[in-house]
Design a protein around this motif. Structure first.
Motif, PDB file in Angstrom:
ATOM      1  N   LYS A 120       0.837  -1.193   0.000  1.00 22.98           N
ATOM      2  CA  LYS A 120       0.000   0.000   0.000  1.00 22.98           C
ATOM      3  C   LYS A 120       0.878   1.250   0.000  1.00 22.98           C
ATOM      4  CE  LYS A 120      -3.423  -2.537   2.725  1.00 22.98           C
ATOM      5  NZ  LYS A 120      -4.176  -2.607   4.014  1.00 22.98           N
ATOM      6  N   SER A 121       0.291   2.391  -0.325  1.00 25.02           N
ATOM      7  CA  SER A 121       1.051   3.637  -0.338  1.00 25.02           C
ATOM      8  C   SER A 121       0.242   4.758   0.303  1.00 25.02           C
ATOM      9  CB  SER A 121       1.439   4.029  -1.769  1.00 25.02           C
ATOM     10  OG  SER A 121       0.283   4.254  -2.552  1.00 25.02           O
ATOM     11  N   VAL A 122       0.980   5.728   0.857  1.00 20.47           N
ATOM     12  CA  VAL A 122       0.367   6.905   1.464  1.00 20.47           C
ATOM     13  C   VAL A 122       0.983   8.138   0.832  1.00 20.47           C
ATOM     14  CG1 VAL A 122       0.072   8.251   3.577  1.00 20.47           C
ATOM     15  CG2 VAL A 122      -0.088   5.749   3.652  1.00 20.47           C
ATOM     16  N   THR A 123       0.137   9.077   0.427  1.00 17.56           N
ATOM     17  CA  THR A 123       0.586  10.328  -0.186  1.00 17.56           C
ATOM     18  C   THR A 123      -0.027  11.499   0.568  1.00 17.56           C
ATOM     19  OG1 THR A 123       0.708   9.302  -2.372  1.00 17.56           O
ATOM     20  CG2 THR A 123       0.602  11.713  -2.307  1.00 17.56           C
ATOM     21  N   GLY A 124       0.772  12.518   0.817  1.00 21.87           N
ATOM     22  CA  GLY A 124       0.231  13.736   1.414  1.00 21.87           C
ATOM     23  C   GLY A 124      -0.178  14.717   0.332  1.00 21.87           C
ATOM     24  N   PHE A 125      -1.227  15.474   0.601  1.00 14.20           N
ATOM     25  CA  PHE A 125      -1.681  16.481  -0.369  1.00 14.20           C
ATOM     26  C   PHE A 125      -1.927  17.789   0.340  1.00 14.20           C
ATOM     27  CE2 PHE A 125      -5.099  18.869  -2.429  1.00 14.20           C
ATOM     28  CZ  PHE A 125      -4.525  19.074  -3.671  1.00 14.20           C
ATOM     29  N   GLN A 126      -1.381  18.872  -0.224  1.00 15.20           N
ATOM     30  CA  GLN A 126      -1.610  20.222   0.299  1.00 15.20           C
ATOM     31  C   GLN A 126      -1.915  21.149  -0.865  1.00 15.20           C
ATOM     32  OE1 GLN A 126       1.602  22.846   1.718  1.00 15.20           O
ATOM     33  NE2 GLN A 126       0.554  22.859   3.697  1.00 15.20           N
ATOM     34  N   LEU A 127      -3.075  21.773  -0.824  1.00 14.84           N
ATOM     35  CA  LEU A 127      -3.512  22.622  -1.930  1.00 14.84           C
ATOM     36  C   LEU A 127      -2.612  23.843  -2.111  1.00 14.84           C
ATOM     37  CD1 LEU A 127      -5.629  23.126  -4.126  1.00 14.84           C
ATOM     38  CD2 LEU A 127      -6.988  24.360  -2.413  1.00 14.84           C
ATOM     39  N   ALA A 128      -2.114  24.406  -1.008  1.00 18.30           N
ATOM     40  CA  ALA A 128      -1.292  25.612  -1.111  1.00 18.30           C
ATOM     41  C   ALA A 128      -0.051  25.374  -1.974  1.00 18.30           C
ATOM     42  CB  ALA A 128      -0.877  26.093   0.278  1.00 18.30           C
ATOM     43  N   LEU A 129       0.527  24.183  -1.910  1.00 17.67           N
ATOM     44  CA  LEU A 129       1.705  23.884  -2.738  1.00 17.67           C
ATOM     45  C   LEU A 129       1.344  23.880  -4.221  1.00 17.67           C
ATOM     46  CD1 LEU A 129       3.479  21.037  -0.706  1.00 17.67           C
ATOM     47  CD2 LEU A 129       4.219  23.418  -0.988  1.00 17.67           C
ATOM     48  N   ILE A 130       0.174  23.371  -4.548  1.00 21.31           N
ATOM     49  CA  ILE A 130      -0.279  23.390  -5.940  1.00 21.31           C
ATOM     50  C   ILE A 130      -0.485  24.826  -6.396  1.00 21.31           C
ATOM     51  CG2 ILE A 130      -2.102  22.676  -7.525  1.00 21.31           C
ATOM     52  CD1 ILE A 130      -0.406  20.352  -6.571  1.00 21.31           C
ATOM     53  N   ALA A 131      -1.123  25.636  -5.544  1.00 21.00           N
ATOM     54  CA  ALA A 131      -1.387  27.029  -5.909  1.00 21.00           C
ATOM     55  C   ALA A 131      -0.093  27.792  -6.160  1.00 21.00           C
ATOM     56  CB  ALA A 131      -2.195  27.713  -4.807  1.00 21.00           C
ATOM     57  N   ARG A 132       0.933  27.531  -5.336  1.00 28.71           N
ATOM     58  CA  ARG A 132       2.192  28.263  -5.479  1.00 28.71           C
ATOM     59  C   ARG A 132       3.062  27.729  -6.618  1.00 28.71           C
ATOM     60  NH1 ARG A 132       2.253  28.340   0.382  1.00 28.71           N
ATOM     61  NH2 ARG A 132       3.554  26.469   0.400  1.00 28.71           N
ATOM     62  N   ASN A 133       3.108  26.410  -6.765  1.00 26.74           N
ATOM     63  CA  ASN A 133       4.081  25.806  -7.673  1.00 26.74           C
ATOM     64  C   ASN A 133       3.501  25.302  -8.989  1.00 26.74           C
ATOM     65  OD1 ASN A 133       6.043  26.152  -5.629  1.00 26.74           O
ATOM     66  ND2 ASN A 133       5.477  24.209  -4.690  1.00 26.74           N
ATOM     67  N   ARG A 134       2.184  25.087  -9.044  1.00 27.41           N
ATOM     68  CA  ARG A 134       1.559  24.589 -10.270  1.00 27.41           C
ATOM     69  C   ARG A 134       0.331  25.425 -10.603  1.00 27.41           C
ATOM     70  NH1 ARG A 134       2.216  19.258 -11.478  1.00 27.41           N
ATOM     71  NH2 ARG A 134       1.213  19.851 -13.437  1.00 27.41           N
ATOM     72  N   PRO A 135       0.495  26.724 -10.846  1.00 24.01           N
ATOM     73  CA  PRO A 135      -0.678  27.578 -11.074  1.00 24.01           C
ATOM     74  C   PRO A 135      -1.519  27.136 -12.263  1.00 24.01           C
ATOM     75  CG  PRO A 135       1.355  28.716 -11.677  1.00 24.01           C
ATOM     76  CD  PRO A 135       1.759  27.477 -10.939  1.00 24.01           C
ATOM     77  N   GLU A 136      -0.896  26.548 -13.274  1.00 24.19           N
ATOM     78  CA  GLU A 136      -1.659  26.114 -14.444  1.00 24.19           C
ATOM     79  C   GLU A 136      -2.571  24.940 -14.086  1.00 24.19           C
ATOM     80  OE1 GLU A 136       1.515  23.246 -14.013  1.00 24.19           O
ATOM     81  OE2 GLU A 136       1.492  25.427 -13.869  1.00 24.19           O
ATOM     82  N   LEU A 137      -2.105  24.046 -13.203  1.00 23.79           N
ATOM     83  CA  LEU A 137      -2.921  22.924 -12.758  1.00 23.79           C
ATOM     84  C   LEU A 137      -4.039  23.418 -11.848  1.00 23.79           C
ATOM     85  CD1 LEU A 137      -3.403  19.877 -12.582  1.00 23.79           C
ATOM     86  CD2 LEU A 137      -1.742  19.789 -10.700  1.00 23.79           C
TER      87      LEU A 137
END
Length: 305
Positions: free
Chosen positions: A238-255
């Motif tokens: 099994k795998s565990v992944t963390g997700f934080q929206l602020a990182l997407i907003a700062r680093n992947r604005p197109e996504l």
């Protein structure tokens, strides 16, 4: 203008009169029509060592813009994430964190949809959920959880399971698209699932991991922390992944922008319908926080300045 703040950990919250802020470079001054109440902010009020600015999702009308703003002007209707004081009559939004509110959508719908929907959609993407797979959503009756259930269904999940703290929430969770609902304290969470979207953390990580089938994926987007044994991942691959929206907003604005457009498209098509638990006056912010703290909410809790 009026603004909610507090002076020591745990509150109490109170209203104060302060000047309307001036937008700085890259900022929008928004007259707030709706403000979302989130679990992370509620937790910080009780847990942070020093008082914080009560920020979060806001929606309303742009009344002024700062230097360098090109996408918006006075009169535009926007929603977005405010990192400063958002529990107020007026709030400052960075241009990059703002999203236009389309015709036909009100401020409460905008606040209930955009940030919560972005978290739900981002967590689902991080889980790499495929059509036909089974998805389990914890905190399924929350503002994020009920949208995660709807999005999993819209994206072709074979089975959607909601996990909640109280069996009284089961009918609501089924009404937004879940096939089944389990309670955190249940000994058996039913058939194993391929993906878990976890908004709770803490002690719930253990049964959430146990609910995964071999090769299953858990996405943690909770502010509640928690630990697990590496062996629990090893035995089932099994795998565990963390997700934080602020990182997407700062680093992947197109996504970030693509996800926003997808949410509004699904809303316009009638596929997403964000549920709102209740609307509270600004001076009743403490009562709104109590609903979240007691985990009584069915959908989004909103302040109306």
């Amino acid at each position: 203008m009026r603004r909610v703040r507090y002076e020591s950990a745990g509150g109490p919250l109170f209203l104060e009169e302060v000047p309307v802020p001036e937008p700085g470079a890259g900022e929008l001054l928004v007259r707030c029509e709706a403000v979302g109440v989130t679990l992370p902010v509620v937790r910080k009020v009780t847990e942070a060592a020093e008082p914080i600015a009560l920020g979060g999702e806001v929606a309303g009308e742009v009344v002024a813009v700062g230097e360098g703003v090109t996408r918006y002007r006075a009169g535009d209707r926007v929603t977005g994430l405010c990192f400063g004081h958002g529990y107020a009559d007026y709030a400052l939004l960075h241009e990059a964190m703002a999203s236009p509110v389309p015709a036909g959508a009100g401020p409460v719908e905008a606040v209930a949809l955009v940030r919560s929907g972005l978290v739900a959609l981002g967590a689902l993407e991080a889980a790499r959920a495929e059509p036909g797979e089974a998805v389990l959503v914890t905190a399924a009756a929350s503002g994020v959880g009920q949208l995660a259930v709807q999005l999993a269904r819209a994206r072709g999940a074979g089975r959607v399971v909601g996990a909640v703290s109280d069996a009284a929430k089961a009918d609501f969770v089924r009404s937004v698209g879940a096939d089944a609902c389990v309670r955190y304290g249940d000994d058996d969470w039913g058939e194993p699932v391929d993906c878990v979207l976890d908004a709770v953390g803490g002690d719930l990580l253990t049964p959430a991991l146990a609910a995964l089938a071999p090769h299953g994926r858990l996405v943690a987007y909770s502010s509640g922390g928690g630990t697990f044994r590496a062996y629990d991942l090893l035995v089932g691959a099994k795998s565990v992944t963390g997700f934080q929206l602020a990182l997407i907003a700062r680093n992947r604005p197109e996504l970030y922008e693509r996800w926003r457009q997808e949410l509004w498209r699904l809303f316009g098509d009638g596929v997403l319908r964000p549920a709102v638990h209740g609307e509270f006056a600004l001076e009743d912010a403490a009562a709104a926080h109590e609903v979240i703290t007691a985990r009584r909410n069915l959908g989004k809790v909103v302040l109306r300045p």
